[in-house]
Design a protein around this motif. Sequence first.
Motif, PDB file in Angstrom:
ATOM      1  N   LEU A  35       7.616  -0.223  15.956  1.00 16.76           N
ATOM      2  CA  LEU A  35       8.532  -1.141  15.222  1.00 16.76           C
ATOM      3  C   LEU A  35       7.708  -1.950  14.290  1.00 16.76           C
ATOM      4  CD1 LEU A  35      10.404  -2.489  18.241  1.00 16.76           C
ATOM      5  CD2 LEU A  35      10.921  -0.680  16.846  1.00 16.76           C
ATOM      6  N   GLY A  36       8.175  -1.850  12.905  1.00 15.02           N
ATOM      7  CA  GLY A  36       7.339  -2.595  11.897  1.00 15.02           C
ATOM      8  C   GLY A  36       6.325  -1.814  11.228  1.00 15.02           C
ATOM      9  N   ALA A  37       6.179  -0.558  11.727  1.00 13.00           N
ATOM     10  CA  ALA A  37       5.247   0.008  11.349  1.00 13.00           C
ATOM     11  C   ALA A  37       5.512   1.237  10.132  1.00 13.00           C
ATOM     12  CB  ALA A  37       4.217   1.006  12.298  1.00 13.00           C
ATOM     13  N   TRP A  38       6.936   1.693  10.267  1.00  7.69           N
ATOM     14  CA  TRP A  38       7.495   2.768   9.338  1.00  7.69           C
ATOM     15  C   TRP A  38       7.557   2.272   8.138  1.00  7.69           C
ATOM     16  CZ3 TRP A  38       9.176   7.585  11.170  1.00  7.69           C
ATOM     17  CH2 TRP A  38       8.948   7.804  12.526  1.00  7.69           C
ATOM     18  N   SER A  39       7.640   3.187   7.021  1.00  5.49           N
ATOM     19  CA  SER A  39       7.759   2.959   5.775  1.00  5.49           C
ATOM     20  C   SER A  39       8.404   3.800   4.609  1.00  5.49           C
ATOM     21  CB  SER A  39       6.266   2.787   5.092  1.00  5.49           C
ATOM     22  OG  SER A  39       6.216   2.569   3.688  1.00  5.49           O
ATOM     23  N   ILE A  40       8.631   3.472   3.680  1.00  9.80           N
ATOM     24  CA  ILE A  40       9.191   4.458   2.628  1.00  9.80           C
ATOM     25  C   ILE A  40       7.925   4.986   2.217  1.00  9.80           C
ATOM     26  CG2 ILE A  40      11.183   3.153   1.899  1.00  9.80           C
ATOM     27  CD1 ILE A  40       9.382   2.540  -0.829  1.00  9.80           C
ATOM     28  N   PRO A  41       7.991   6.613   1.844  1.00  5.51           N
ATOM     29  CA  PRO A  41       6.958   7.097   1.200  1.00  5.51           C
ATOM     30  C   PRO A  41       6.552   6.621  -0.013  1.00  5.51           C
ATOM     31  CG  PRO A  41       8.645   8.924   1.878  1.00  5.51           C
ATOM     32  CD  PRO A  41       9.236   7.507   2.127  1.00  5.51           C
ATOM     33  N   LYS A  42       5.167   6.107  -0.017  1.00  5.63           N
ATOM     34  CA  LYS A  42       4.997   5.381  -1.187  1.00  5.63           C
ATOM     35  C   LYS A  42       3.536   5.463  -1.470  1.00  5.63           C
ATOM     36  CE  LYS A  42       4.271   1.025   1.096  1.00  5.63           C
ATOM     37  NZ  LYS A  42       2.789   1.571   1.474  1.00  5.63           N
ATOM     38  N   GLY A  43       2.913   4.821  -2.663  1.00  8.96           N
ATOM     39  CA  GLY A  43       1.442   4.935  -2.820  1.00  8.96           C
ATOM     40  C   GLY A  43       1.041   4.253  -4.203  1.00  8.96           C
ATOM     41  N   GLU A  44      -0.033   3.825  -4.135  1.00 11.56           N
ATOM     42  CA  GLU A  44      -0.619   2.857  -5.445  1.00 11.56           C
ATOM     43  C   GLU A  44      -0.455   3.726  -6.826  1.00 11.56           C
ATOM     44  OE1 GLU A  44      -4.057   1.154  -4.696  1.00 11.56           O
ATOM     45  OE2 GLU A  44      -3.687   0.490  -2.555  1.00 11.56           O
ATOM     46  N   TYR A  45      -0.495   3.056  -7.727  1.00  5.98           N
ATOM     47  CA  TYR A  45      -0.288   3.431  -9.022  1.00  5.98           C
ATOM     48  C   TYR A  45      -1.107   2.534 -10.006  1.00  5.98           C
ATOM     49  CZ  TYR A  45       3.575   0.354 -10.305  1.00  5.98           C
ATOM     50  OH  TYR A  45       4.456  -0.653 -10.284  1.00  5.98           O
ATOM     51  N   GLY A  46      -1.579   3.057 -11.159  1.00  2.00           N
ATOM     52  CA  GLY A  46      -2.290   2.093 -12.012  1.00  2.00           C
ATOM     53  C   GLY A  46      -1.473   1.728 -13.285  1.00  2.00           C
ATOM     54  N   GLN A  47      -1.921   1.151 -14.086  1.00  3.40           N
ATOM     55  CA  GLN A  47      -1.199   0.692 -15.299  1.00  3.40           C
ATOM     56  C   GLN A  47      -0.854   1.655 -16.273  1.00  3.40           C
ATOM     57  OE1 GLN A  47      -3.646  -2.425 -16.990  1.00  3.40           O
ATOM     58  NE2 GLN A  47      -3.163  -3.928 -15.705  1.00  3.40           N
ATOM     59  N   ASP A  48      -1.749   2.765 -16.149  1.00  2.00           N
ATOM     60  CA  ASP A  48      -1.103   3.962 -17.171  1.00  2.00           C
ATOM     61  C   ASP A  48      -0.333   4.863 -16.592  1.00  2.00           C
ATOM     62  OD1 ASP A  48      -2.871   4.824 -14.986  1.00  2.00           O
ATOM     63  OD2 ASP A  48      -3.858   6.322 -16.166  1.00  2.00           O
ATOM     64  N   CYS A  49       0.555   4.528 -15.512  1.00  4.42           N
ATOM     65  CA  CYS A  49       1.506   5.320 -14.726  1.00  4.42           C
ATOM     66  C   CYS A  49       2.873   4.739 -14.530  1.00  4.42           C
ATOM     67  CB  CYS A  49       0.877   5.730 -13.246  1.00  4.42           C
ATOM     68  SG  CYS A  49       2.198   7.099 -12.613  1.00  4.42           S
ATOM     69  N   GLU A  50       3.845   5.308 -14.892  1.00  3.64           N
ATOM     70  CA  GLU A  50       5.132   4.672 -14.787  1.00  3.64           C
ATOM     71  C   GLU A  50       5.399   4.834 -13.108  1.00  3.64           C
ATOM     72  OE1 GLU A  50       7.313   3.616 -16.978  1.00  3.64           O
ATOM     73  OE2 GLU A  50       5.846   3.657 -18.417  1.00  3.64           O
TER      74      GLU A  50
END
Length: 162
Positions: A35-50
């Motif tokens: 509980l509270g641990a699941w997420s949408i699939p996501k990841g970090e991105y930099g300023q050069d990426c939309e």
Amino acid sequence: MPQHSAGILLYRMRGGGPQVLLVHPGGPYWAKRDLGAWSIPKGEYGQDCEPLAAALREFAEETGHPIAPGTDEVIGLGTVRQGGGKQVVAFAVEGDLDVTALVSNTFRMRWPPRSDALAEFPEVDRAGWFEPDEARVRMNPAQAAFVDRLIDALAAGRRGAG
């Protein structure tokens, strides 16, 4: 400066309402958390990426299944701030995914703690489809707003990356 992540909230219609796809983080620190641990699939991105491009890339990396929606098929869900300050922007896309066919990328870390051994773990160890009420309980609390925004957008008949 806060970190920025982008993700996809994949949804499918079942029984007159949406179900959403969530992923569970892999590795030993998350193994016994639910509980509270699941997420949408996501990841970090930099300023050069939309953000949408980053979200689609991360979805493919974490699930092993790329999606390529048209712009008119994307619902912008805005941004939330998670505990710790990370800002997450999300986009909803309608689709389906066989959660038994999940193939996640991996990461390496020292394990067990204080050892010299390196172990490899999947970034995502499982995925599941959830009704909105259950999703809100299972997912990172800040991200639960994405489910509410999806439901509002579907009720309003909105589409488009805006």
